[in-house]
Design an enzyme around this catalytic site. Structure first.
Site, PDB file in Angstrom:
ATOM      1  N   HIS A 133       8.822  33.449  -8.980  1.00  0.00           N
ATOM      2  CA  HIS A 133       9.386  34.200 -10.118  1.00  0.00           C
ATOM      3  C   HIS A 133      10.201  33.317 -11.065  1.00  0.00           C
ATOM      4  O   HIS A 133      10.728  33.819 -12.051  1.00  0.00           O
ATOM      5  CB  HIS A 133      10.280  35.342  -9.621  1.00  0.00           C
ATOM      6  CG  HIS A 133       9.571  36.362  -8.779  1.00  0.00           C
ATOM      7  ND1 HIS A 133       8.372  36.949  -9.159  1.00  0.00           N
ATOM      8  CD2 HIS A 133       9.885  36.916  -7.577  1.00  0.00           C
ATOM      9  CE1 HIS A 133       7.988  37.804  -8.213  1.00  0.00           C
ATOM     10  NE2 HIS A 133       8.881  37.800  -7.245  1.00  0.00           N
TER      11      HIS A 133
ATOM     12  N   HIS B 267       4.617  40.810  -4.767  1.00  0.00           N
ATOM     13  CA  HIS B 267       5.107  40.873  -6.150  1.00  0.00           C
ATOM     14  C   HIS B 267       4.325  39.900  -7.032  1.00  0.00           C
ATOM     15  O   HIS B 267       3.992  38.792  -6.592  1.00  0.00           O
ATOM     16  CB  HIS B 267       6.600  40.536  -6.180  1.00  0.00           C
ATOM     17  CG  HIS B 267       7.412  41.401  -5.261  1.00  0.00           C
ATOM     18  ND1 HIS B 267       7.852  40.965  -4.025  1.00  0.00           N
ATOM     19  CD2 HIS B 267       7.796  42.697  -5.383  1.00  0.00           C
ATOM     20  CE1 HIS B 267       8.502  41.968  -3.430  1.00  0.00           C
ATOM     21  NE2 HIS B 267       8.476  43.025  -4.223  1.00  0.00           N
TER      22      HIS B 267
ATOM     23  N   ASP C  51       1.869  37.052  -2.377  1.00  0.00           N
ATOM     24  CA  ASP C  51       3.125  37.803  -2.278  1.00  0.00           C
ATOM     25  C   ASP C  51       2.898  39.193  -2.881  1.00  0.00           C
ATOM     26  O   ASP C  51       2.104  39.344  -3.819  1.00  0.00           O
ATOM     27  CB  ASP C  51       4.204  37.052  -3.055  1.00  0.00           C
ATOM     28  CG  ASP C  51       5.602  37.597  -2.830  1.00  0.00           C
ATOM     29  OD1 ASP C  51       6.341  37.022  -2.022  1.00  0.00           O
ATOM     30  OD2 ASP C  51       5.951  38.608  -3.483  1.00  0.00           O
TER      31      ASP C  51
ATOM     32  N   ASP D 293       5.408  39.819   2.443  1.00  0.00           N
ATOM     33  CA  ASP D 293       5.865  41.153   2.033  1.00  0.00           C
ATOM     34  C   ASP D 293       4.793  42.200   1.710  1.00  0.00           C
ATOM     35  O   ASP D 293       5.151  43.350   1.427  1.00  0.00           O
ATOM     36  CB  ASP D 293       6.929  41.062   0.914  1.00  0.00           C
ATOM     37  CG  ASP D 293       6.546  40.147  -0.227  1.00  0.00           C
ATOM     38  OD1 ASP D 293       5.365  39.767  -0.309  1.00  0.00           O
ATOM     39  OD2 ASP D 293       7.441  39.832  -1.046  1.00  0.00           O
TER      40      ASP D 293
END
Ligand SMILES: [Zn+2]
Length: 311
Positions: free
Chosen positions: A121, A160, A158, A235
Site C-alpha cells: 500500500h 486488499h 493479499d 488475509d
C-alpha cells in the site's frame, strides 16, 4: 536444509504492541519454521538495511526524509494507520534490504523468500495501511538498475488491492502488476493494476483458484517476466479480521503452490514477501505464512529449475 534461502532479521518487528497488525508474526514464523524442522541456521540470511539510494528509485526524497527524521504530519501518520517510531523505520529499511537480498537469492536459487515485507500500500510520496516503504517495488528497481532483470511481475494475493504497486508502475511497461482482492474492501481508491481480479465477498477456495490460476498462467505466458514477486497475503483466510473472503488454510497453500508452479515451469525465479494476515488467532496467520515456504519447497523439489541446476 531448504533448496533456497529465508531472509529474516529479528528487528523486522514493527513495534506495534497490541495493534491489529500482529508485528510479532515475523518472529513467530521464523520460530515455527525452526520448530517444525523445516529450516535450520544454515537456511537463514540476515539482511542489512536498504540504502537510501535504493529507496529513492521508488520514493520521493521528501517522504524518505520525513520517515528518517520523524517529521510526518498528523494526517500522514493517520493514513499510515500505525504509530511512528524509530523502530518502525529500522524495521522497514531492514525488510526492504531483505527484499533486495531475497531477489538476489532468487536469481541464483530459483526462489528467495523474505520473511517480512509485502508493503504493497506504500506510494512514492506517502504511506498507507501499515505500509511506509514499498519493499517489493524497491527490489524490482534495484534488480533492474543492476541489469539483473528487465521485466518483473508482481502477483499480489493479499485480500486488499495492491494500490501502491499499481500507482508506482502505472506507466511502466516493464512491470506487470496483478492483484486479486476483495473488491468491497480497503483501499477505497484502487488505481488500476495491469490486471485486477476483483472478487465478490465470501468467495471460497475453488472459485478463487479458478479465477487466479488461469489468469496467472496467461499473464506469465504473454508477458514472460524475468522475475516474479509474490505478495502472499494470509488475509484471504476465512477467519481474518480485516478480510471478507472464505479461503481455508488448505486453499491458501494450494494458491501458493499453483502460482509457484506456473513460474517454475518456465524457469522464472520467484521472490516471496509476506504482506497481511490478521486472523483471530495469530497462530493461523503464522501457519498460513509457514505453508507458503513449504509450498515453495515442494515446488522447488518437484520442478528443479535451470537456475538451480547451474549452481
Ligand atoms: Zn491485506
Amino acid at each position: 536444509m531448504l533448496p533456497f534461502k529465508l531472509v529474516y532479521h529479528e528487528r523486522y518487528d514493527l513495534n506495534l504492541g497490541t495493534h491489529v497488525f500482529p508485528s510479532q508474526k515475523f518472529r513467530l514464523i521464523a520460530e515455527q519454521l525452526r520448530h517444525d524442522k523445516i529450516a535450520g541456521d544454515e537456511d537463514f540470511l540476515r539482511p542489512t538495511q536498504a540504502a537510501d539510494e535504493d529507496l529513492l528509485r521508488v520514493h520521493t526524497g521528501d517522504w524518505v526524509r520525513k520517515l528518517k527524521t520523524g517529521t510526518l504530519t498528523a494526517s500522514e501518520v493517520m493514513k499510515l494507520e500505525i504509530p511512528y517510531s524509530p523502530e518502525l523505520v529500522e524495521a522497514v529499511w531492514l525488510a526492504t534490504g531483505g527484499a533486495i537480498l531475497a531477489a538476489q537469492c532468487a536469481l541464483r536459487d530459483g526462489f528467495g523468500c523474505n520473511l517480512g515485507g509485502g508493503f504493497h500500500h506504500a506510494y512514492p510520496g506517502h504511506g498507507e495501511g501499515f505500509c511506509a516503504i514499498h519493499d517489493v517495488a524497491v527490489a524490482i528497481r534495484r534488480m533492474q538498475a543492476d541489469g539483473a532483470i528487465r521485466k518483473a511481475m508482481i502477483v499480489d494475493t493479499d485480500v486488499h488491492h495492491g494500490n501502491g504497486s499499481a500507482a508506482i508502475f502505472a506507466n511502466d511497461p516493464s512491470v506487470f502488476t496483478l492483484s486479486i482482492h476483495q473488491e468491497s474492501n480497503y483501499p477505497a481508491h484502487k488505481p488500476p493494476s495491469t490486471l485486477d481480479l476483483d472478487l465478490a465477498d465470501r468467495v471460497e477456495d475453488d472459485e478463487y483458484l479458478d479465477i487466479l490460476i488461469p489468469a496467472v498462467e496467461r499473464a506469465i505466458g504473454e508477458f514472460a517476466p524475468d522475475m516474479l514477486f509474490y505478495v502472499g497475503g494470509a488475509d484471504p483466510y476465512r477467519e481474518d479480521q480485516l478480510g471478507g473472503l472464505m479461503l481455508t488454510k488448505v486453499g491458501l497453500k494450494q494458491r501458493d503452490r499453483q502460482v509457484f508452479e506456473a513460474a517454475r515451469k518456465r524457469n522464472i525465479p520467484v521472490v516471496t514477501a509476506l504482506a497481511g494476515g490478521y486472523a483471530r488467532h495469530v497462530a493461523d496467520t503464522v501457519r498460513i505464512h509457514v505453508n507458503t515456504i513449504i509450498a515453495a519447497r515442494e515446488v522447488a523439489e518437484a520442478f528443479p529449475s535451470a537456475a538451480a541446476a547451474r549452481s
